[in-house]
Design a protein around this motif. Structure first.
Motif, short mmCIF file in Angstrom:
data_model
loop_
_atom_site.label_atom_id
_atom_site.label_comp_id
_atom_site.label_asym_id
_atom_site.label_seq_id
_atom_site.Cartn_x
_atom_site.Cartn_y
_atom_site.Cartn_z
N GLN A 284 0.84 -1.20 0.00
CA GLN A 284 0.00 0.00 0.00
C GLN A 284 0.88 1.25 0.00
N ASP A 311 -5.81 3.09 11.45
CA ASP A 311 -6.66 3.68 10.41
C ASP A 311 -8.01 4.11 10.97
N THR A 339 -15.98 7.94 3.52
CA THR A 339 -14.95 6.94 3.26
C THR A 339 -13.61 7.50 3.72
N TYR A 340 -12.68 6.60 4.00
CA TYR A 340 -11.36 7.02 4.46
C TYR A 340 -10.31 6.10 3.85
N LYS A 341 -9.32 6.70 3.23
CA LYS A 341 -8.22 5.93 2.66
C LYS A 341 -7.12 5.82 3.70
N THR A 346 -9.21 1.02 2.14
CA THR A 346 -10.21 2.09 2.15
C THR A 346 -11.39 1.65 3.00
N TYR A 347 -11.80 2.51 3.92
CA TYR A 347 -12.84 2.19 4.89
C TYR A 347 -14.15 2.88 4.52
#
Length: 375
Positions: A284, A311, A339-341, A346-347
């Protein structure tokens, strides 16, 4: 004369204003519920470290929410991997005004503790994989990794397509996690045409598996799927080798730890495979940098879930920033829509609090460390 007359009141005013300025600071209490003692303490400390690194980095940024400075305060408690202890920890956090909890690690702890967190308006983010965790309708409960359904299915598919296995035995430790992932594996393995020769049971405290392994050896299994934790899986691997049981040992995410190789020695190699939720860290964009920061801070490499806990802590902070609020009700709603990278994926969450998409990676062991074989 003028100096004495006017500077004293100004100095006094400054002293009076200082506490008022400090009072404007918002303290956000972040709790970590994990096994910090016992056989799974290595995992619990890794989880805590992931959150701690995030908290320290957030505090260094000196965030402001609603025009007021925010300071994150970490509180870690040992839930011992025990449901009763986990509920006590949950109530302790509620009494202390903690509004965000990272953990529990164990599904069997997360299921009963989730009710306490929900009833007290606390956001809970767990790596517990049993599907039941997110089936209670609690809007502030989030699973930050793949579920047993996804991990069990991924391992069954790999067993059928890549390993070409035909006859497997199953052992589970009767915990919520162990049973959950074993049952999902059995279901998907049968769909894939694999014969399940037998389903045996043990406990999460056992160390002697000779009788069970001898029974499965007589059934000529070419693999054993173990629903349980590394402290049991490692001696199981050693005993399989001692018995001349030349079968692969398969498992879920809890086996994907350097601890597995440490405890199992030369009995743990490419004969052991496990399914872990999440992408491969060093592939990543932010993975290598995270690993470097973690290693520098804690003098050890991250284990299985430190990146996920890091994260999710950062995602919570992002939700606070975008909503301009530290209210857990507001933040939880934002977690469902944003969303969160992160460094390991990615969440984004569905209405039940499950990841909308979660990669599952199959690992084996090479040179005493987990090594990915597929994703």
């Amino acid at each position: 004369m003028y100096s004495k007359t006017y500077t004293a009141p100004l100095a006094l005013a400054a002293l009076l204003l200082a506490p008022a300025a400090q009072a404007q600071e918002q303290v956000v209490k972040i709790g970590v519920s994990s096994p910090l003692s016992g056989s799974n303490a290595f995992a619990g400390k890794d989880n805590e470290n992931g959150v701690r690194l995030a908290v320290e980095e957030l505090n260094a940024k000196k965030m402001t929410i609603g025009g007021k400075p925010v300071r994150f305060e970490l509180r870690a408690e040992d839930d011992q991997g025990d449901p009763k202890a986990g509920v006590i920890v949950a109530q302790k956090f509620a009494d202390a005004g903690v509004k965000y909890v990272l953990g529990p690690y164990n599904s069997g702890v997360a299921i009963p503790a989730s009710r306490v967190y929900n009833d007290n308006g606390i956001v809970m983010s767990t790596v517990g994989t049993n599907p039941k965790i997110t089936q209670s309708g609690y809007k502030r409960v989030f699973r930050i990794v793949a579920s047993d359904t996804q991990a069990g299915a991924a391992m069954a598919q790999h067993a059928a397509s890549a390993l070409k296995l035909k006859n497997v035995g199953v052992i589970d430790d009767r915990t919520a996690f162990g049973q959950g992932v074993a049952m999902e594996f059995v279901k998907q393995a049968r769909k894939a045409g694999i014969k399940v020769a037998g389903h045996e049971y043990t406990t999460d405290k056992a160390t002697d598996f000779a009788a069970i392994l001898t029974k499965l050896k007589s059934q000529k299994v070419d693999a054993i799927f173990f629903g349980g934790y590394a402290p049991q899986a490692a001696p199981m691997a050693r005993q399989m080798k001692a018995l001349g049981l030349n079968a692969k040992l398969l498992g879920g995410d809890t086996l994907c730890s350097p601890e597995m190789a440490k405890l199992g020695g030369d009995a743990v190699g490419e004969n052991v495979l496990c399914a872990q939720g999440g992408a491969i860290l060093d592939r990543q964009a932010g993975g290598p940098a995270f690993e470097a920061r973690y290693t520098q801070r804690f003098k050890r490499k991250p284990d299985v879930y430190a990146p996920s806990f890091y994260d999710q802590t950062m995602f919570i902070a992002q939700a606070m920033k975008t909503t301009n609020s530290t209210d857990p009700a507001v933040v939880a709603q934002a977690l469902h829509t944003q969303t969160y990278k992160g460094v390991v994926g990615t969440y984004a969450y569905d209405a039940a609090g499950n990841m909308k998409q979660s990669a599952v990676t199959i690992y084996t062991f090479r040179n005493g460390a987990p090594a990915p074989v597929s994703q």
